[in-house]
Design an enzyme around this catalytic site. Structure first.
Site, PDB file in Angstrom:
ATOM      1  N   HIS A  82       0.846  -1.208   0.000  1.00 32.48           N
ATOM      2  CA  HIS A  82       0.000   0.000   0.000  1.00 32.48           C
ATOM      3  C   HIS A  82       0.886   1.264   0.000  1.00 32.48           C
ATOM      4  CE1 HIS A  82      -3.287   2.634   1.077  1.00 32.48           C
ATOM      5  NE2 HIS A  82      -4.122   1.626   1.252  1.00 32.48           N
ATOM      6  N   GLU A 102      -0.432   1.093  -5.664  1.00 33.31           N
ATOM      7  CA  GLU A 102      -0.150  -0.137  -4.928  1.00 33.31           C
ATOM      8  C   GLU A 102      -0.088  -1.364  -5.835  1.00 33.31           C
ATOM      9  OE1 GLU A 102      -3.373  -0.255  -2.007  1.00 33.31           O
ATOM     10  OE2 GLU A 102      -3.560   1.906  -2.271  1.00 33.31           O
TER      11      GLU A 102
HETATM   12  O1  TA6 Z   1      -5.936   1.026  -1.155  1.00 35.79           O
HETATM   13  C1  TA6 Z   1      -6.984   1.892  -1.131  1.00 35.79           C
HETATM   14  C2  TA6 Z   1      -7.824   1.615   0.098  1.00 35.79           C
HETATM   15  O2  TA6 Z   1      -8.246   0.299   0.112  1.00 35.79           O
HETATM   16  C3  TA6 Z   1      -8.993   2.592   0.104  1.00 35.79           C
HETATM   17  O3  TA6 Z   1     -10.199   1.982  -0.209  1.00 35.79           O
HETATM   18  C4  TA6 Z   1      -8.953   3.229   1.458  1.00 35.79           C
HETATM   19  O4  TA6 Z   1      -9.862   2.730   2.336  1.00 35.79           O
HETATM   20  C5  TA6 Z   1      -7.537   3.001   1.877  1.00 35.79           C
HETATM   21  O5  TA6 Z   1      -7.069   1.835   1.294  1.00 35.79           O
HETATM   22  C6  TA6 Z   1      -7.268   3.269   3.303  1.00 35.79           C
HETATM   23  O6  TA6 Z   1      -6.486   2.437   3.991  1.00 35.79           O
HETATM   24  P1  TA6 Z   1      -6.241   2.587   5.516  1.00 35.79           P
HETATM   25  O7  TA6 Z   1      -4.766   2.435   5.638  1.00 35.79           O
HETATM   26  O8  TA6 Z   1      -6.691   3.951   5.972  1.00 35.79           O
HETATM   27  O9  TA6 Z   1      -7.005   1.478   6.170  1.00 35.79           O
END
Ligand code: TA6
Length: 319
Positions: A194, A292
Site C-alpha cells: 500500500h 499499490e
Molecule cells: O488502497 C486503497 C484503500 O483500500 C482505500 O479503499 C482506502 O480505504 C484506503 O485503502 C485506506 O487504507 P487505511 O490504511 O486507511 O485502512
C-alpha cells in the site's frame, strides 16, 4: 481488571521482544545495515547504499517507512495521523498509514478481519541481513519473516510464513515477497503493498501506464464497485479516486509534479490500485497519492507446502 491483565501482557511481551540494540548487535553490518529505535521508538532497520540512498523498514507491520534518494529527497509519504499515533504512548495501537504498509492476507475489508488484514498490525522478525560482496557497490538487504500466531489464527485459521526481503540496488528499492503455506490445509489470500508516495500537489500528479485496462471504481460503492475501462493515457486527480486496475502490466509510473516520476516495476502482482482520499483527509490529501502493487482480482490459492512469490521495484526517473 481486564485492562490490568492487558497491561501485564504487553509488559511481558515488551520484555520478550529483543531491543534495537540487541538486534543491531546480531544483524547490523557497519556502514550498510543498522537496527535502531525509529519512529515511536520501534525497532527499525536502516539500509544505506554506498551512493547515499537509504531505506528504513519498521519491524512493526514490516512497513517501509522511508526511501531516500542519494540527494536525501524522501520518496514516500507518512500520513500526519500515523505520525501522531507513532508519537503517542502507544505507537502500535494502529497500523502505520504511510510508507509501504502490507495488506495481507486480505486487501480491503471483510467480515473476518480488519481492513487490509493483520500483517500491518503485528511485529515481524529479522531473519537475516546482508550486503552484497561487491566491495565498491554493496546492495544492503534485510529479510523479515512473519509467521502465524495465536492472534492471527483467531482471524485466519491457517499456518503460514511470509518472507519479505527489502534491498537497495543503488537508488532503486527492491522487495521480494514469498508466502508459504505451512499448514496441512489449503488457503486463499489477497495482498497489496500500500505505497504512499509524496507528491508536490495531487492536482499536479499523473499516473501513466494503465490505459486500456479494466478497473473497479470503488468510489461510490466499495462493496459493489463499478467496472470501467481506462481510456486515459494520463490519469489526473480532480476528486476522490479508489480504483483497482485489473491485470496491470509490470510497469507504470506516477509523475509527482516536481519534474520527476516514481516508477513501479513488478513481477507477478496481478493488479495496481490507485487511491486518493481527496478532501476526506483535508489536512494531507494534497501531499500524497497511493499507488499499490496488489494481488486482488485473482486471489492466490496455496495447497500445503506451496508458495507464491512476487517482486516490486521503485525508482525515481527525471522527466
Ligand atoms: O488502497 C486503497 C484503500 O483500500 C482505500 O479503499 C482506502 O480505504 C484506503 O485503502 C485506506 O487504507 P487505511 O490504511 O486507511 O485502512
Amino acid at each position: 481488571m481486564a485492562a490490568a491483565i492487558c497491561t501485564l501482557q504487553s509488559f511481558q511481551a515488551a520484555l520478550r521482544a529483543p531491543s534495537s540494540g540487541a538486534l543491531n548487535k546480531e544483524f547490523g553490518i557497519p556502514g550498510h545495515v543498522v537496527v535502531f529505535a525509529g519512529l515511536g521508538g520501534l525497532p527499525t532497520v536502516r539500509l544505506t547504499h554506498a551512493c547515499g540512498a537509504s531505506a528504513e523498514v519498521c519491524l512493526f507491520g514490516g512497513c517501509i517507512t522511508s526511501f531516500k534518494q542519494a540527494s536525501g529527497d524522501e520518496v514516500l509519504y507518512m500520513r500526519p495521523d500515523a505520525l501522531k499515533v507513532l508519537q503517542s504512548d502507544s505507537p502500535k495501537s494502529k497500523p502505520i498509514s504511510g510508507g509501504i504498509p502490507h495488506c495481507f492476507p486480505q486487501f480491503g475489508p471483510s467480515d473476518k478481519m480488519q481492513q487490509h488484514g493483520f500483517a500491518r498490525n503485528v511485529d515481524w522478525e529479522i531473519a537475516s541481513t546482508s550486503a552484497d560482496p561487491q566491495p565498491d557497490d554493496r546492495d544492503p538487504e534485510v529479510t523479515l519473516i512473519l509467521t502465524d500466531s495465536e492472534y492471527s489464527r483467531k482471524m485466519w485459521p491457517y499456518k503460514f510464513k511470509v518472507a519479505y526481503s527489502v534491498a537497495l540496488h543503488g537508488e532503486l528499492l527492491r522487495v521480494d515477497m514469498r508466502v508459504m503455506n505451512t499448514d496441512d490445509k489449503p488457503f486463499d489470500f489477497t495482498c497489496a503493498l500500500h505505497t504512499y508516495v509524496e507528491v508536490l500537489d495531487i492536482e499536479k500528479a499523473k499516473v501513466r501506464g494503465l490505459k486500456g485496462l479494466q478497473y473497479l471504481d470503488k468510489t461510490v460503492d466499495p462493496k459493489n464497485p463499478a467496472k470501467k475501462t481506462e481510456d486515459r493515457e494520463e490519469i489526473t486527480f480532480t476528486g476522490p479516486t479508489d480504483s483497482v486496475y485489473l491485470k496491470a502490466k509490470d510497469f507504470a509510473e506516477l509523475d509527482v509534479g516536481t519534474g520527476a516520476a516514481v516508477t513501479f516495476t513488478s513481477n507477478n502482482f496481478s493488479d495496481i490500485v490507485v487511491w486518493s482520499p481527496w478532501t476526506a483527509m483535508p489536512d494531507c490529501y494534497r501531499s500524497f497519492c497511493c499507488m499499490e502493487n496488489a494481488q486482488f482480482s485473482s486471489p492466490v490459492s496455496l495447497k500445503p507446502g506451496e508458495f507464491w512469490r512476487a517482486q516490486a521495484e521503485w525508482a525515481v526517473r527525471d522527466l
